[in-house]
Design a protein around this motif. Structure first.
Motif, short mmCIF file in Angstrom:
data_model
loop_
_atom_site.label_atom_id
_atom_site.label_comp_id
_atom_site.label_asym_id
_atom_site.label_seq_id
_atom_site.Cartn_x
_atom_site.Cartn_y
_atom_site.Cartn_z
N TYR A 62 0.83 -1.21 0.00
CA TYR A 62 0.00 0.00 0.00
C TYR A 62 0.87 1.26 0.00
N LEU A 63 1.97 1.21 0.76
CA LEU A 63 2.87 2.35 0.85
C LEU A 63 3.82 2.44 -0.34
N GLY A 64 3.95 1.34 -1.09
CA GLY A 64 4.84 1.32 -2.25
C GLY A 64 6.31 1.18 -1.88
N ILE A 65 6.57 0.53 -0.75
CA ILE A 65 7.94 0.30 -0.29
C ILE A 65 8.12 -1.17 0.06
N SER A 66 9.37 -1.58 0.29
CA SER A 66 9.62 -2.96 0.67
C SER A 66 9.31 -3.16 2.15
N VAL A 67 9.06 -4.39 2.52
CA VAL A 67 8.79 -4.73 3.92
C VAL A 67 9.99 -4.34 4.79
N LYS A 68 11.18 -4.64 4.28
CA LYS A 68 12.39 -4.35 5.05
C LYS A 68 12.56 -2.85 5.30
N SER A 69 12.35 -2.03 4.26
CA SER A 69 12.51 -0.59 4.46
C SER A 69 11.39 -0.03 5.33
N MET A 70 10.21 -0.64 5.29
CA MET A 70 9.12 -0.21 6.15
C MET A 70 9.50 -0.39 7.62
#
Length: 87
Positions: A62-70
């Motif tokens: 939803y945020l358009g980022i990777s899980v790791k960077s989240m």
């Protein structure tokens, strides 16, 4: 030998709100009304309060980022995560 799935730390409504730049109440209401697909808002029969199960993979998408960077933005270290396919 297959690797066991990694249990990712739970995401709270307030954390999802901070990451998305929205108010926590917006996240709650949007989840209750199925307006955003980041998890499930559940209320048991007879209960007054909702339970929010936010899925890390769905929130990251939803945020358009990777899980790791989240998780890095939340200050949570995921050293066990080697690549995106494992989460």
């Amino acid at each position: 030998m297959e690797k066991a799935p990694i249990a990712l730390p739970r995401i709270k409504v307030q954390q999802a709100a901070e990451l998305s730049g929205r108010a926590a109440q917006y996240i709650r209401i949007a989840m209750q009304r199925n307006l955003i697909d980041i998890g499930v808002a559940m209320r048991m029969p007879g209960a007054k309060k909702y339970y929010y199960d936010i899925r890390p993979q769905k929130l990251a998408a939803y945020l358009g980022i990777s899980v790791k960077s989240m998780y890095e933005k939340l200050g949570v270290s995921l050293e066990q995560v080697e690549d995106e396919e494992t989460v």
